[in-house]
Write an enzyme that holds these catalytic residues in place. Structure first.
Site, PDB file in Angstrom:
ATOM      1  N   CYS A 119      10.058  -7.328  20.934  1.00 22.99           N
ATOM      2  CA  CYS A 119      11.334  -7.728  20.341  1.00 22.99           C
ATOM      3  C   CYS A 119      12.487  -7.431  21.297  1.00 22.99           C
ATOM      4  CB  CYS A 119      11.537  -7.008  19.014  1.00 22.99           C
ATOM      5  SG  CYS A 119      12.959  -7.614  18.070  1.00 22.99           S
ATOM      6  N   CYS A 120      12.511  -6.225  21.864  1.00 27.10           N
ATOM      7  CA  CYS A 120      13.562  -5.848  22.810  1.00 27.10           C
ATOM      8  C   CYS A 120      13.509  -6.726  24.053  1.00 27.10           C
ATOM      9  CB  CYS A 120      13.408  -4.386  23.217  1.00 27.10           C
ATOM     10  SG  CYS A 120      13.959  -3.200  21.970  1.00 27.10           S
ATOM     11  N   CYS A 202      20.413  -2.004  17.517  1.00 29.02           N
ATOM     12  CA  CYS A 202      20.172  -2.952  16.430  1.00 29.02           C
ATOM     13  C   CYS A 202      19.949  -2.185  15.123  1.00 29.02           C
ATOM     14  CB  CYS A 202      18.942  -3.797  16.748  1.00 29.02           C
ATOM     15  SG  CYS A 202      19.155  -4.890  18.175  1.00 29.02           S
ATOM     16  N   CYS A 205      16.457  -0.757  13.929  1.00 26.75           N
ATOM     17  CA  CYS A 205      15.814   0.268  14.763  1.00 26.75           C
ATOM     18  C   CYS A 205      16.721   1.463  15.038  1.00 26.75           C
ATOM     19  CB  CYS A 205      15.363  -0.347  16.085  1.00 26.75           C
ATOM     20  SG  CYS A 205      14.177  -1.694  15.893  1.00 26.75           S
ATOM     21  N   CYS A 228      15.053   0.573  25.341  1.00 28.84           N
ATOM     22  CA  CYS A 228      14.879  -0.843  25.001  1.00 28.84           C
ATOM     23  C   CYS A 228      14.260  -1.625  26.145  1.00 28.84           C
ATOM     24  CB  CYS A 228      16.220  -1.464  24.603  1.00 28.84           C
ATOM     25  SG  CYS A 228      17.447  -1.480  25.937  1.00 28.84           S
TER      26      CYS A 228
END
Length: 233
Positions: A119-120, A202, A205, A228
């Site tokens: 995702c990062c 975010c 998280c 990240c």
């Protein structure tokens, strides 16, 4: 101009030996790179301090924010306040090419919960790599006391991740230094900092921190992940 390709630490040794402060580092950076440097800002407390310092040096500097689409409402509200306070700065919200809807379609819902690294990578690393394509250097708000992985950060770094020069003017600042500067200069900042969030990323998280000795403990809590990916080679 010092670039990733011609990196030679001896070329900057005299400058570093002069014991520069944060403003000196920024002045050097903008003199060295002119329009070929950008500040990647997360709009955390360090980011607000750096924006104010950068404004003293270059009122038309380019600042990018990696807009993952998953940030807290307070973060977006802060960006608007900063735009009004520093209207001449070029603040750009950089979005991933992959929308959240597409990400959900390809990887199921809440990719960040079961594969935060991917995702990062999709929402932060790739967009930053694209944003840095046309510059030689970038500025970061890293501080040495944020985490063990950042304790050796220098003012001027050869960034192996993005093959650029990375400038980190705040490496010697403490969290107390950051907040003192903000309060003395009456700068806008994210109100989440007053509610146990020293490090803000975010929303899915990022959680409040109870351990004052680890300011990034609220990032990816319960996961071995600590970065990240922007600052890892």
């Amino acid at each position: 101009m010092i670039t990733y390709e011609n990196w030679d630490k001896s070329k900057i040794s005299s400058f570093l030996n002069s014991k520069p402060d944060s403003l000196d580092v920024l002045k050097w950076a903008f003199q060295e790179y002119k329009d070929e440097i950008v500040y990647s800002c997360s709009f955390g407390a360090e980011g607000i301090v750096l924006i104010d310092l950068i404004y003293k040096v270059n009122k038309h500097a380019k600042i990018i924010f990696l807009d993952t689409g998953l940030h807290f409402p307070e973060t977006y509200e802060l960006i608007e306040k900063v735009k009004k306070r520093y209207p001449s700065l070029k603040i750009i919200l950089t979005k991933p090419k992959v929308s959240l809807e597409e990400q959900t379609k390809w990887y199921d819902e809440e990719l960040w919960s079961h594969n935060p690294n991917l995702c990062c990578h999709m929402r932060k690393v790739v967009p930053l790599k694209e944003a840095l394509m046309d510059v030689k250097a970038w500025i970061s708000g890293l501080r040495r006391d944020q985490s063990p992985t950042r304790k050796n950060t220098q003012y001027i770094n050869k960034d192996e991740k993005f093959r650029k020069i990375k400038i980190c003017p705040l490496i010697y600042w403490s969290w107390e230094d950051i907040m003192t500067y903000i309060n003395l200069n009456r700068l806008p900042y994210n109100p989440l900092h007053d509610n146990g969030y020293p490090s803000i990323g975010c929303a899915p998280c990022t959680h409040p921190v109870t351990d004052s000795m680890n300011l990034r403990a609220g990032r990816w809590a319960g996961n071995a992940k600590t970065e990240c990916g922007l600052h890892q080679g």
